[in-house]
Design an enzyme around this catalytic site. Structure first.
Site, mmCIF file in Angstrom:
data_model
loop_
_atom_site.group_PDB
_atom_site.id
_atom_site.type_symbol
_atom_site.label_atom_id
_atom_site.label_comp_id
_atom_site.label_asym_id
_atom_site.label_seq_id
_atom_site.Cartn_x
_atom_site.Cartn_y
_atom_site.Cartn_z
ATOM 1 N N TYR A 118 132.202 37.596 -37.531
ATOM 2 C CA TYR A 118 132.734 38.071 -36.120
ATOM 3 C C TYR A 118 131.894 38.220 -35.112
ATOM 4 C CZ TYR A 118 134.572 40.049 -32.057
ATOM 5 O OH TYR A 118 135.465 40.016 -30.778
ATOM 6 N N GLU A 206 133.889 35.056 -27.925
ATOM 7 C CA GLU A 206 134.415 35.745 -28.718
ATOM 8 C C GLU A 206 133.909 34.233 -29.863
ATOM 9 O OE1 GLU A 206 139.027 36.790 -29.709
ATOM 10 O OE2 GLU A 206 137.763 38.651 -29.997
#
Ligand code: GDP
Ligand code: MN
Length: 397
Positions: A118, A206
């Site tokens: 991530y 993101e």
């Protein structure tokens, strides 16, 4: 401004960030053509078909599917385009899918487990600096990781004077447990990603997941990019990426007339001047037992025209059962606002079919109250904040 995954990936690629390659398609035939073209470029025959909507969690909602041949590309694209995709981030009705991204399958079939990470870039509001937030736990909700295994989330704050430094990028690659070629690739990835963030004037990147393939390539498989509206004037090409179909129609209309409106789920419409007072008003409505239907900042000039525009916007929402007007007369005089409300009310006639509670405080507040009380309209006036909230409660019960 939010943009689609495929557009976010275009921006990333233009700054040298390696991304999963893909081509956007608006129907099943275009999807098949896209898949053929990708196969020519990449040599892989497997593709992943990804719904393009402004919401995350598409995989969980059935908006991301693997196609092993052209027939499957056609069928899956046909199924996904036109569907109402419901994900944990959409409303219960979901979002209509108008297009899909046909992407190369980057999870080499039959290979050992791919590694997913991530990574996001955003403003750290406590330090006032940009930061890179990253985790070994890619592919899942970062909120869940934050709750259950917060020690697996790392952050790297960036000094605006120096920008991201090499040692910081190496620390990131190290914390992600990489070595050798993958380590080098990650350093390159992170440096390019941060450059893209700064140069594109974004407010959020993101990338979940960032993928490490078994041959040690690092690439962005997903891309959520939010651009800073206030910087769009210097990125005309990005401004064109706006997809109005993804936005709330009332919010779009509000923006056009220069009102700051955010749609919410409650039953009490709010018309307030100033964002801070608007937030406080929403709190007070909740404390009085109601639920705000919207956030609306009418700004400094609350004249009849503006008040009328605001009423019209609020009343588009048929959940609204009462409207609370809370205006502080600092620069604008309360009696002028009151006159605006009375005029708007008269102009709109039957269009206003819910009780209105008006609280005007500040310059000429008394005069304003008199104006409202003598207007003969179904408008309740209040001077104190609490009194206004109680009135709201009273008319709702
Ligand atoms: P999101 O669900 O909206 O976050 O969409 P993502 O783009 O993150 O995709 C969801 C999931 O689909 C990812 O976490 C991957 O596990 C999977 N996925 C994405 N691309 C590929 C691919 O090329 N091949 C395979 N097999 N799975 C993929
Ligand atoms: Mn994702």
């Amino acid at each position: 401004m939010n943009i689609h995954e495929y557009q976010g990936k275009e921006i990333l690629s233009s700054f040298g960030v390696r991304t999963q390659r893909g081509i956007v398609a608006r129907n099943a035939k275009e999807a098949v053509d896209a898949a053929k073209e990708l196969t020519e470029q990449t040599g892989t025959g497997w593709h992943v078909i990804k719904a393009q909507v402004h919401a995350g969690g598409r995989g969980k909602g059935g908006g991301v599917k693997l196609a092993k041949n052209l027939k499957e590309v056609e069928d899956i694209a046909g199924d996904i385009i036109g569907m109402n995709l419901v994900t944990p981030q959409t409303s219960a009705e979901g979002k209509k899918v108008h297009q899909v991204l046909v992407a190369e399958d980057v999870y080499y079939p039959g290979d050992s487990e791919p590694e997913e990470y991530y990574m996001s870039v955003l403003l750290n509001r406590s330090t006032g600096r940009n930061m890179i937030m990253y985790s070994t736990e890619g592919g899942m909700d970062i909120e869940t990781v934050a709750e259950e295994t917060p020690h697996l989330i790392f952050t790297e704050d960036i000094d605006p004077a120096t920008g991201l430094l090499g040692f910081q990028a190496r620390r990131i690659a190290f914390n992600l447990g990489l070595s050798g070629q993958a380590f080098k690739e990650m350093v390159k990835f992170v440096m390019a990603l941060y450059k893209a963030f700064e140069k594109s004037d974004s407010s959020l990147f993101e990338i979940n997941p960032v993928l490490k393939t078994s041959d040690d390539k690092i690439l962005a498989v997903d891309a959520k990019v939010t651009l800073d509206d206030n910087a769009l004037f210097r990125h005309k090409d990005y401004a064109e990426m706006r997809d109005i179909r993804e936005e709330n129609p009332t919010e779009v209309e509000a923006k056009e007339v220069g009102l700051n409106y955010v749609d919410l789920d409650g039953n009490v419409g709010c018309m307030v001047n100033g964002a801070g007072l608007a937030m406080a008003t929403m709190d007070l409505i909740k404390m009085a037992g109601g639920e705000p239907a919207n956030f609306l900042d009418v700004g400094g000039t609350a004249d009849a025209k503006r008040v009328e525009e605001a009423f019209r916007l609020i009343l588009k929402d048929d959940k609204v059962e009462a409207i609370l007007v809370n205006i502080f007369g600092g620069i604008v005089r309360c009696d002028r606002v009151a006159q605006g409300i009375v005029d708007a009310y008269k102009n709109m006639g039957d269009a206003i079919n819910v009780p209105i509670i008006v609280r005007l405080q500040g310059t000429n507040a008394e005069k304003a109250k008199e104006l409202i009380d003598n207007s003969g309209l179904k408008v309740y006036s209040a001077v104190e904040f609490k009194e206004a909230a109680d009135k709201v409660q009273e008319v709702l019960s």
